[in-house]
Write an enzyme that holds these catalytic residues in place. Structure first.
Site, PDB file in Angstrom:
ATOM      1  N   ASP A   1      25.162   4.942 -49.350  1.00  7.86           N
ATOM      2  CA  ASP A   1      26.278   4.369 -48.615  1.00  7.86           C
ATOM      3  C   ASP A   1      26.437   2.883 -48.938  1.00  7.86           C
ATOM      4  O   ASP A   1      25.442   2.138 -49.005  1.00  7.86           O
ATOM      5  CB  ASP A   1      26.031   4.558 -47.107  1.00  7.86           C
ATOM      6  CG  ASP A   1      27.167   4.065 -46.257  1.00  7.86           C
ATOM      7  OD1 ASP A   1      28.268   4.621 -46.362  1.00  7.86           O
ATOM      8  OD2 ASP A   1      26.950   3.114 -45.471  1.00  7.86           O
TER       9      ASP A   1
ATOM     10  N   GLU B   1       9.749  10.561 -60.656  1.00  6.56           N
ATOM     11  CA  GLU B   1       8.407  11.064 -60.362  1.00  6.56           C
ATOM     12  C   GLU B   1       8.450  12.478 -59.785  1.00  6.56           C
ATOM     13  O   GLU B   1       7.467  13.223 -59.865  1.00  6.56           O
ATOM     14  CB  GLU B   1       7.706  10.139 -59.368  1.00  6.56           C
ATOM     15  CG  GLU B   1       7.449   8.727 -59.883  1.00  6.56           C
ATOM     16  CD  GLU B   1       6.886   7.832 -58.790  1.00  6.56           C
ATOM     17  OE1 GLU B   1       6.400   8.382 -57.769  1.00  6.56           O
ATOM     18  OE2 GLU B   1       6.944   6.598 -58.942  1.00  6.56           O
TER      19      GLU B   1
END
Length: 585
Positions: A228, A280
């Site tokens: 956002d 990751e």
């Protein structure tokens, strides 16, 4: 460069813009469906949608053949800004359920083959967040205050705001606090509501906190984050005065890229680090920026290979049905993002703008375009708007790249217009004294089943916003039973889009059909033709795959029609299968 094409009766110049996309990544061609939890489905009867309601209706979304769901905020929040004022980023607000409900929703989405993307609100939090409460209790210059943007006021007694910045919701972007000893104190910055203090991203501790939040939700299996106000986290050093618009966009003498509160260079390293964290967890986790950045080549900086995976294309949302603007934005978007090997995304509606079925119900711009329509405004033609919305959606879904859908647009829902002032909840309405109606109209709860209480949204209290009378006739069960409904058209569009691999396709403008009132492009062997003129348009030869007119669905549902001698009505889009021969070899 231009090439000539020959396809039976289809001949003429072709202007290539974008080549087919063969780069790995599910998001590059994905259709992602936005769920606004408060308005999706209320299962516990309190008048507000909840996570259990989302879980119950996920099979209906899977029927649309979408790739992922984007979930607007469901975190703990006082709900001053419908959840975009977060008080705890690692918990579910009791209004929506529990973390257990979230896990159950994730399990159902996985069963259905749907990915889940969640909203992240890193620019600001709620004034009820424990970190901000600690800042209020601490003295000026303390580490607690440094988590936010506190400044001394101007004037002899510090009675004036530190600078002239304005809130995007109206009024000053600064609020003065009362110090713990009762004396008038410092001011804190809030680019949005006064209950939403901005974080200080010059402080490493803020970075550490949000990296923890990312990992919390990645560990629960989410496929990524829609970020956002991604353009606003970092402010220019010294917080210089700004004479442009409050939203940082351009105005006379104040180009948007100079706005000191938006688009600062230091943002890019933040998102590079976030991308490293996502990597990751595997190659399929993504970041999508809500980045109000202009011009389009500058937006491309946000989606370089080591930053965001996607960025919303707001210029496209605002083109309306102006074919010249549409062509320019599409060409500029594909050109700019191809330069950084990023996909383009397309969107027509979301929780912050008037639904496109209502916007297109006017001949010309809608009143209060993008900021709510009320009963005192000129009223849209709902049937016209829904017809044009279908044509616009079909045109958009024929474009290469990703696409975002806003809940209910597959039903052709209009904005809620007849909302009493006493029921409005968008802080914009209150902060502007009603001058701006705000975004409540596009957030009205969805209709699921026509014969049930509240059109099946919930079976208890009245919905948090009133539903228009027309919603019962537009309910999902009614439309699911009709082969000529808006919903049936969306299902066919999305099924064909995937089968034809349009999201991975190419784009070349077919010049003979690009006029002042029509626009046509080839995506592979599919010709997409939009007629915005007042007169019917002669269609070229080809096999009709789909037309946006719901009245035509019965005859074209199987894609078995020939376009020979056929015409495209005003405000209609068609997909034609064309055989293409490149005469330049």
């Amino acid at each position: 460069m231009q090439a000539d094409i020959q396809a039976g009766a289809l001949t003429g110049p072709l202007t290539p813009v974008h080549a087919a996309d063969h780069i790995p990544g599910w998001w590059r061609s994905a259709v992602i469906y936005q769920v606004y939890p408060r308005s999706f489905r209320d299962l516990n009867g309190d008048g507000i949608g909840d996570l259990a309601g989302i879980t119950a209706e996920l099979p209906r979304l899977a029927e649309l053949d979408i790739d992922a769901v984007w979930l607007s905020p469901f975190y703990r929040s006082p709900q001053r800004d419908a959840g975009y004022d977060v008080s705890d980023y690692c918990d579910v607000d009791p209004l929506f359920g529990t973390l257990g409900d979230f896990d159950a929703m994730m399990a159902e989405a996985t069963r259905l083959g749907l990915r889940m993307i969640v909203d992240l609100v890193p620019n600001h939090c709620s004034d009820q967040h424990l970190t901000f409460q600690a800042a209020l209790a601490a003295p000026a210059g303390s580490p607690e205050r440094d988590m936010f943007i506190f400044r001394d006021g101007r004037g002899l007694l510090g009675e004036e705001p530190p600078n002239n910045w304005q809130s995007h919701f109206g009024g000053p972007a600064w609020t003065r606090i009362t110090e713990p000893d009762g004396a008038p104190g410092q001011w804190y910055l809030h680019l949005f509501d006064s209950s939403q203090p901005d974080f200080n991203w010059d402080n490493r501790a803020v970075h550490d906190e949000f990296e923890r939040v990312l990992r919390f939700w990645l560990d629960r299996g989410v496929s990524g984050f829609r970020v956002d106000v991604a353009h606003a986290l970092v402010k220019a050093p010294g917080l210089p005065e700004w004479g442009g618009r409050a939203d940082g966009n351009s105005c006379d003498g104040f180009p948007g890229h100079d706005a000191p509160m938006f688009g600062q260079p230091a943002l890019h390293e933040i998102y590079r680090q976030w991308r490293r964290i996502l990597a990751e967890y595997g190659p399929d986790r993504i970041l999508c920026a809500e980045a109000n950045v202009d011009p389009l080549p500058r937006l491309a900086d946000w989606v370089r290979p080591d930053e965001m995976h996607q960025a919303f294309n707001f210029p496209y949302l605002h083109t309306g049905l102006d074919v010249h603007r549409m062509r320019n934005v599409i060409t500029e978007s594909l050109t700019a993002l191809d330069a950084v090997a990023a996909p383009t995304t397309w969107v027509l509606s979301n929780h912050d703008v008037v639904r496109h079925a209502t916007r297109f119900g006017y001949n010309g711009r809608a009143p209060r375009d993008g900021d709510g329509i009320g009963t005192a405004d000129p009223q849209p033609d709902e049937d016209l708007g829904r017809s044009r919305a279908a044509a616009a959606s079909m045109f958009m879904l024929g474009l290469p790249g990703g696409a975002y859908l806003y809940q209910g647009e597959e039903l052709g829902l209009p904005d809620g217009i007849d909302i009493p002032d006493t029921r409005r909840q968008d802080p914009t309405f209150a902060r502007t004294g009603g001058e701006r109606l705000g975004r409540d109209g596009c957030r009205v709860p969805l209709p699921w089943r026509a014969g049930e209480l509240h059109a099946g949204f919930g079976h208890g209290q009245d919905p948090w916003l009133p539903q228009p009378e027309s919603f019962a006739g537009l309910a999902r069960d009614v439309q699911a039973a009709s082969p000529s409904s808006h919903l049936s058209l969306y299902k066919r569009m999305l099924d064909l889009r995937r089968g034809l691999e349009l999201g991975r396709g190419s784009l070349s403008w077919y010049e003979d059909l690009c006029t002042d009132t029509s626009l046509a492009f080839l995506n592979g062997t599919t010709l997409v033709l939009l007629n915005t003129g007042s007169e019917p348009l002669q269609m070229p030869a080809g096999r009709v795959l789909l037309r946006s007119s719901t009245a035509a669905q019965a005859g074209y549902a199987a894609g078995d029609g020939s376009s020979t001698g056929d015409q495209l009505s005003s405000g209609e889009t068609v997909w034609l299968e064309i055989y293409i021969e490149d005469t330049e070899g």
